[in-house]
Design a protein around this motif. Structure first.
Motif, PDB file in Angstrom:
ATOM      1  N   ALA A 104       0.842  -1.190   0.000  1.00 53.45           N
ATOM      2  CA  ALA A 104       0.000   0.000   0.000  1.00 53.45           C
ATOM      3  C   ALA A 104       0.883   1.248   0.000  1.00 53.45           C
ATOM      4  O   ALA A 104       2.097   1.177   0.183  1.00 53.45           O
ATOM      5  N   LEU A 105       0.241   2.401  -0.205  1.00 54.52           N
ATOM      6  CA  LEU A 105       0.967   3.662  -0.081  1.00 54.52           C
ATOM      7  C   LEU A 105       1.471   3.828   1.349  1.00 54.52           C
ATOM      8  O   LEU A 105       0.898   3.272   2.288  1.00 54.52           O
ATOM      9  N   PRO A 106       2.538   4.590   1.549  1.00 52.38           N
ATOM     10  CA  PRO A 106       2.987   4.847   2.923  1.00 52.38           C
ATOM     11  C   PRO A 106       1.935   5.653   3.675  1.00 52.38           C
ATOM     12  O   PRO A 106       1.110   6.341   3.066  1.00 52.38           O
ATOM     13  N   PRO A 107       1.928   5.588   5.014  1.00 50.39           N
ATOM     14  CA  PRO A 107       0.942   6.343   5.800  1.00 50.39           C
ATOM     15  C   PRO A 107       1.097   7.848   5.591  1.00 50.39           C
ATOM     16  O   PRO A 107       2.157   8.413   5.862  1.00 50.39           O
ATOM     17  N   ILE A 108       0.055   8.494   5.118  1.00 47.51           N
ATOM     18  CA  ILE A 108       0.094   9.937   4.872  1.00 47.51           C
ATOM     19  C   ILE A 108      -1.226  10.566   5.314  1.00 47.51           C
ATOM     20  O   ILE A 108      -2.209   9.866   5.580  1.00 47.51           O
ATOM     21  N   ARG A 109      -1.216  11.874   5.416  1.00 46.11           N
ATOM     22  CA  ARG A 109      -2.451  12.643   5.547  1.00 46.11           C
ATOM     23  C   ARG A 109      -2.511  13.596   4.362  1.00 46.11           C
ATOM     24  O   ARG A 109      -1.515  14.246   4.038  1.00 46.11           O
ATOM     25  N   VAL A 110      -3.671  13.666   3.751  1.00 40.41           N
ATOM     26  CA  VAL A 110      -3.862  14.582   2.628  1.00 40.41           C
ATOM     27  C   VAL A 110      -4.830  15.675   3.049  1.00 40.41           C
ATOM     28  O   VAL A 110      -5.950  15.392   3.475  1.00 40.41           O
ATOM     29  N   ILE A 111      -4.385  16.916   2.975  1.00 44.78           N
ATOM     30  CA  ILE A 111      -5.258  18.062   3.195  1.00 44.78           C
ATOM     31  C   ILE A 111      -5.835  18.421   1.833  1.00 44.78           C
ATOM     32  O   ILE A 111      -5.166  19.028   0.998  1.00 44.78           O
ATOM     33  N   GLY A 112      -7.070  17.991   1.586  1.00 46.55           N
ATOM     34  CA  GLY A 112      -7.664  18.149   0.273  1.00 46.55           C
ATOM     35  C   GLY A 112      -8.618  19.326   0.202  1.00 46.55           C
ATOM     36  O   GLY A 112      -9.272  19.662   1.190  1.00 46.55           O
ATOM     37  N   PHE A 113      -8.704  19.937  -0.974  1.00 46.76           N
ATOM     38  CA  PHE A 113      -9.589  21.086  -1.148  1.00 46.76           C
ATOM     39  C   PHE A 113      -9.790  21.372  -2.630  1.00 46.76           C
ATOM     40  O   PHE A 113      -9.076  20.852  -3.497  1.00 46.76           O
ATOM     41  N   LYS A 114     -10.779  22.218  -2.913  1.00 45.57           N
ATOM     42  CA  LYS A 114     -11.035  22.686  -4.270  1.00 45.57           C
ATOM     43  C   LYS A 114     -10.572  24.133  -4.403  1.00 45.57           C
ATOM     44  O   LYS A 114     -10.646  24.901  -3.445  1.00 45.57           O
ATOM     45  N   ALA A 115     -10.111  24.470  -5.600  1.00 42.69           N
ATOM     46  CA  ALA A 115      -9.760  25.853  -5.867  1.00 42.69           C
ATOM     47  C   ALA A 115     -11.011  26.717  -5.800  1.00 42.69           C
ATOM     48  O   ALA A 115     -12.135  26.230  -5.948  1.00 42.69           O
ATOM     49  N   ASN A 116     -10.823  28.013  -5.590  1.00 43.34           N
ATOM     50  CA  ASN A 116     -11.976  28.855  -5.315  1.00 43.34           C
ATOM     51  C   ASN A 116     -12.878  29.102  -6.515  1.00 43.34           C
ATOM     52  O   ASN A 116     -13.968  29.644  -6.368  1.00 43.34           O
ATOM     53  N   ASP A 117     -12.443  28.709  -7.741  1.00 43.17           N
ATOM     54  CA  ASP A 117     -13.355  28.842  -8.874  1.00 43.17           C
ATOM     55  C   ASP A 117     -14.384  27.716  -8.898  1.00 43.17           C
ATOM     56  O   ASP A 117     -15.475  27.856  -9.439  1.00 43.17           O
ATOM     57  N   GLY A 118     -14.012  26.561  -8.295  1.00 43.94           N
ATOM     58  CA  GLY A 118     -14.948  25.452  -8.138  1.00 43.94           C
ATOM     59  C   GLY A 118     -15.537  24.936  -9.430  1.00 43.94           C
ATOM     60  O   GLY A 118     -16.678  24.456  -9.459  1.00 43.94           O
ATOM     61  N   GLN A 119     -14.790  25.011 -10.528  1.00 36.10           N
ATOM     62  CA  GLN A 119     -15.321  24.605 -11.822  1.00 36.10           C
ATOM     63  C   GLN A 119     -15.511  23.091 -11.903  1.00 36.10           C
ATOM     64  O   GLN A 119     -14.632  22.322 -11.530  1.00 36.10           O
ATOM     65  N   LEU A 120     -16.692  22.685 -12.409  1.00 30.42           N
ATOM     66  CA  LEU A 120     -16.937  21.275 -12.654  1.00 30.42           C
ATOM     67  C   LEU A 120     -16.194  20.841 -13.909  1.00 30.42           C
ATOM     68  O   LEU A 120     -16.032  21.628 -14.848  1.00 30.42           O
ATOM     69  N   VAL A 121     -15.739  19.596 -13.924  1.00 29.37           N
ATOM     70  CA  VAL A 121     -15.036  19.047 -15.078  1.00 29.37           C
ATOM     71  C   VAL A 121     -15.827  17.855 -15.605  1.00 29.37           C
ATOM     72  O   VAL A 121     -16.091  16.903 -14.863  1.00 29.37           O
ATOM     73  N   ASP A 122     -16.208  17.905 -16.879  1.00 31.03           N
ATOM     74  CA  ASP A 122     -16.887  16.794 -17.525  1.00 31.03           C
ATOM     75  C   ASP A 122     -15.828  15.820 -18.024  1.00 31.03           C
ATOM     76  O   ASP A 122     -15.183  16.047 -19.051  1.00 31.03           O
TER      77      ASP A 122
END
Length: 246
Positions: A104-122
Motif C-alpha cells: 500500500a501507499l505509505p501512511p500519509i495525511r492529505v489536506i484536500g480542497f477545491k480551488a476557489n473557482d470550483g469549476q466542474l469538469v466533464d
C-alpha cells in the motif's frame, strides 16, 4: 435509481452479461455523498459498487481486474479503486494494471480542497492529455520514484513524485491557485502536492508518522481555508481515522 445514474445502469448490464445472467428484474439504488465533477472518483465509486452488488446478488465474486475492465467499459475511463489498498500503476482507459508496486501507499495525511473557482469538469468531454516526449520521460522517472516510496514506505519520496506529476498536469488542466497550494506546502514542510488529473481537486501531502502531525494537519488546513480554498478536508491514508472537515 436515481435514473441519471446511467453509468451504473450500464455497469449492471455489463456485469449481467459477464456472469451470463439475464435481467428479468431487480432494483439497484445508488446512494452517494461524493460530489461529482471535481475529481473525487464519484462515477467510478458508483460503477464499482454496482458491479459488486450485481455479482453479490448471484452470490458470486469478481476479481479486481475483472471489475476494473467492466468499469472502463461502462464509463470509458476508470480509477483503480477496485484494487482497494493495493498501490498499482493503472491504465485508466484500458482497465489494465501496468505494474503492481507490492504494498500500500505509505501512511500519509492529505489536506484536500477545491480551488476557489470550483469549476466542474466533464470527464467524458475532457480530451486525453497529449504529453510531450520530455514529459513522458519524466513520467518514467516518477514511476521509479513512486515504486521506491512504496517499497521503503517513504512519504517524502511519494510527495516528490506527486508534486512533479501535478506540475505536469498544470500544463494540461490548470488548477486555479496552484501556486498558492505549493506555497502552503512549502510553508508547513509538507511532503508534496497532488492534484486530480481530471478534476479541480488539490491535496497537500503530510507524513502521518511525523511528530505533531495532528497540529500540522490543522495548521495546514486552516492556511488553505484562509487562502480561499473550498471544502477543506483532512483525509488520513493508511494511518487510521476518518476524514475530518475543517
Amino acid at each position: 435509481m436515481p435514473p441519471e445514474k446511467t453509468k451504473a445502469a450500464k455497469a449492471a448490464s455489463l456485469t449481467l452479461r459477464h456472469l451470463n445472467k439475464d435481467s428479468r428484474g431487480g432494483l439497484l439504488t445508488v446512494e452517494s455523498t461524493i460530489p461529482v465533477g471535481h475529481g473525487y472518483g464519484s462515477s467510478t465509486a458508483d460503477v464499482v459498487a454496482t458491479i459488486r452488488a450485481v455479482a453479490d446478488a448471484f452470490e458470486m465474486g469478481l476479481r479486481p481486474s475483472v471489475i476494473s475492465r467492466l468499469a472502463v467499459e461502462a464509463e470509458q475511463a476508470s480509477d483503480a479503486i477496485a484494487f482497494e489498498d493495493q498501490a498499482v500503476l493503472f491504465a485508466q482507459r484500458e482497465g489494465l494494471v501496468i505494474e503492481h508496486f507490492g504494498d500500500a501507499l505509505p501512511p500519509i495525511r492529505v489536506i484536500g480542497f477545491k480551488a476557489n473557482d470550483g469549476q466542474l469538469v466533464d470527464t467524458l468531454a475532457l480530451p486525453p492529455a497529449r504529453y510531450s516526449s520530455e514529459e513522458i520521460q519524466t513520467f518514467s522517472m516518477l514511476r521509479g520514484l513512486a515504486a521506491r516510496s512504496i517499497r521503503f514506505q517513504d512519504p517524502r519520496l511519494l510527495g516528490q513524485a506527486a508534486t512533479l506529476s501535478a506540475k505536469i498536469s498544470q500544463r494540461h488542466l490548470a488548477k486555479a491557485q496552484f501556486a498558492t497550494a505549493l506555497g502552503i506546502a512549502e510553508q508547513f514542510d509538507a511532503c508534496g502536492v497532488q492534484v486530480a488529473h481530471s478534476g479541480s481537486l488539490i491535496g497537500i501531502i503530510l507524513d502521518a508518522s511525523a511528530v505533531g502531525i495532528a497540529d500540522a494537519s490543522r495548521r495546514t488546513a486552516h492556511a488553505a481555508t484562509a487562502a480561499g480554498f473550498k471544502d477543506v478536508v483532512v483525509q488520513p491514508i493508511y494511518s487510521g481515522g476518518g476524514a475530518v472537515e475543517i
